[in-house]
Write a protein that holds these residues in place. Structure first.
Motif, PDB file in Angstrom:
ATOM      1  N   GLU A 143      -4.188   1.953  -5.570  1.00 40.37           N
ATOM      2  CA  GLU A 143      -5.260   2.511  -4.756  1.00 40.37           C
ATOM      3  C   GLU A 143      -6.444   2.877  -5.641  1.00 40.37           C
ATOM      4  O   GLU A 143      -6.305   3.099  -6.836  1.00 40.37           O
ATOM      5  CB  GLU A 143      -4.777   3.725  -3.959  1.00 40.37           C
TER       6      GLU A 143
ATOM      7  N   HIS B 279       0.804  -1.212   0.000  1.00 40.31           N
ATOM      8  CA  HIS B 279       0.000   0.000   0.000  1.00 40.31           C
ATOM      9  C   HIS B 279       0.842   1.269   0.000  1.00 40.31           C
ATOM     10  O   HIS B 279       0.308   2.367  -0.099  1.00 40.31           O
ATOM     11  CB  HIS B 279      -0.993   0.012   1.163  1.00 40.31           C
TER      12      HIS B 279
ATOM     13  N   GLN C 296      -4.638   2.533   4.579  1.00 44.35           N
ATOM     14  CA  GLN C 296      -4.530   3.288   3.327  1.00 44.35           C
ATOM     15  C   GLN C 296      -5.585   4.381   3.213  1.00 44.35           C
ATOM     16  O   GLN C 296      -5.287   5.498   2.803  1.00 44.35           O
ATOM     17  CB  GLN C 296      -4.671   2.337   2.136  1.00 44.35           C
TER      18      GLN C 296
END
Length: 467
Positions: free
Chosen positions: A44, A9, A290
């Motif tokens: 993401e 991440h 995240q």
């Protein structure tokens, strides 16, 4: 030799910040495909930042108040009244799911899943009714991720079905969270199916969860995740700690559904800490890290609180990945108590013990987890590992032909580490060799990578970690 790669991440940010530092490390291990031909996909999904801030605390606390106002929601309470008892509560929940569905063009199928039970805490045959809202996936509808809360409440005497039993935190908070998650996520479309479940009969013996687990099996649901929310509103612990920024996620380590043959395999290959439920919990934490702020996910490596149980257990027994999401600091004066004051101490599960902003925050944790998994590809299947008495570790898996899968990511960690610490994107292949990484010294896993920035939970090799 051990190569340190950035956690997945953070990888994209580090690549932008320090390409000369990261790129040589990325290519230190050798794959079956050429590394320089691999394009790393996005890591993401910007939509999840919006979802993380979407739950409305005022709507949530209003729903908690509505459930409290039914007086009692005990499993054995009145089912005929329109204003009092569990029957009125479940009819209101069903009507609310239907109202949400009407606002999204009938995107939810709202059903009842019930069973008739007797037992130690149910002396006479009683119908246990769950209210279920199903948001069907667009491309992979049999793959299911689920958020659940419990309708029923109780006081000190578990058989007392008439006394006022608000059950504000335990567990109107969980049901209100499921309703709010449905409001938020019904504004989107997903690859996989999302189920929002209001379960009954938890305090009397986990009957509602058992009925829904059976229903899932009968209807060929491939359940990837069950997030059981049981008490997500209290921030003031009986230990004096007041905290609105931590949440516990409980998960089984060794599967309760494990067969003797599977146990033997695990005994020699490892995986005591890598059931699908445990890697589901790790995945939830990684998503919080995240996409959310001011929320620390505490991974609790046991099935549930010491000597206690919850509604994720029936799903675990059925072999499904399931975890419990709940507040970190419990207040036992507000659980399973008659409403009273003794020696200056207030007892009872009343609405003043529910923090609306905290409940919204934990609802957001559920929402981003459900959305990320429903948008992501299914976890890889048939993951195997080999490399005994060699210097290398070789992983294989069943390559998916679904267009949303762009490739796979291999993970590893030291055997003493609690979370996946290293990963590498390996492309759209069905196997990968980690050169000069002895199989004995690390734990390994594989995840499927989607075309939208989402990744499946990590799968540990063998039946031990299969989803």
């Amino acid at each position: 030799m051990k190569f340190h790669l950035a956690p997945s991440h953070h990888l994209s940010r580090l690549l932008l910040a320090s390409p000369l530092l990261i790129c040589p490390l990325m290519f230190s291990t050798t794959a079956s495909a050429k590394s320089d031909s691999i394009s790393v996909p996005a890591t993401e999904d910007l939509r999840l930042y919006d979802i993380a801030t979407a739950p409305n605390s005022d709507r949530i606390i209003k729903d908690v108040q509505t459930l409290v106002d039914f007086g009692t929601r005990h499993t054995l309470s009145d089912t005929k009244s329109e204003t009092h008892g569990i029957g009125a509560a479940r009819r209101w929940i069903k009507a609310e799911f239907e109202r949400i569905s009407a606002q999204c063009g009938q995107c939810l199928e709202v059903i009842e899943v019930s069973s008739t039970n007797t037992g130690k805490r149910i002396p006479n045959p009683t119908e246990i009714v769950n209210i279920i809202a199903i948001q069907k996936g667009q491309t992979d509808p049999n793959r299911v991720v689920m958020m659940s809360g419990d309708i029923d409440s109780r006081v000190s005497d578990v058989m007392d079905s008439t006394s006022i039993s608000p059950g504000a935190n335990d567990n109107a908070s969980g049901v209100a969270g499921a309703l709010e998650a449905a409001r938020v996520l019904s504004q989107y479309q997903f690859n996989g199916t999302i189920v929002y479940a209001a379960l009954s009969g938890e305090e009397q013996g986990l009957y509602g969860g058992a009925a829904l687990a059976q229903y899932a099996q009968q209807h060929d649901w491939h359940v990837e995740a069950v997030l059981n929310n049981d008490m997500i509103g209290n921030i003031q612990g009986i230990n004096g700690v007041v905290s609105n920024h931590t949440v516990r996620v409980f998960s089984e380590g060794v599967r309760i559904a494990e067969t003797p043959e599977e146990a033997k395999e695990r005994y020699f290959s490892g995986g005591e800490n890598d059931s699908s439920s445990r890697n589901l919990a790790r995945h939830i934490k990684s998503l919080a890290d995240q996409y959310m702020t001011n929320l620390d996910v505490k991974l609790i490596y046991r099935l549930d609180r010491f000597g206690r149980g919850g509604h994720h257990l029936p799903f675990n027994k059925a072999g499904m990945p399931a975890v419990r999401v709940m507040e970190t600091n419990e207040n036992y004066n507000r659980q399973h108590q008659d409403i009273r004051v003794e020696n200056g101490i207030e007892y009872g599960d009343v609405i003043s013990g529910v923090d609306k902003d905290f409940t919204a925050k934990l609802t957001a944790l559920n929402a981003i987890s459900l959305a990320a998994m429903a948008w992501a590809p299914a976890p890889p299947t048939n993951v195997t590992i080999s490399g005994e008495v060699t210097a290398d570790t070789h992983l294989k898996w069943q390559k998916s032909d679904r267009k949303e899968v762009v490739g796979y990511r291999v993970y590893w960690r030291d055997t003493t580490e609690s979370e996946w610490s290293h990963s590498r994107y390996v492309g759209n292949v069905d196997q990968f060799t980690l050169k000069n990484m002895v199989i004995d010294n690390y734990l390994y896993g594989v995840a499927a990578v989607g075309n939208n920035g989402n990744t499946s939970p990590v799968v540990f090799p063998g039946r031990t970690g299969a989803f």
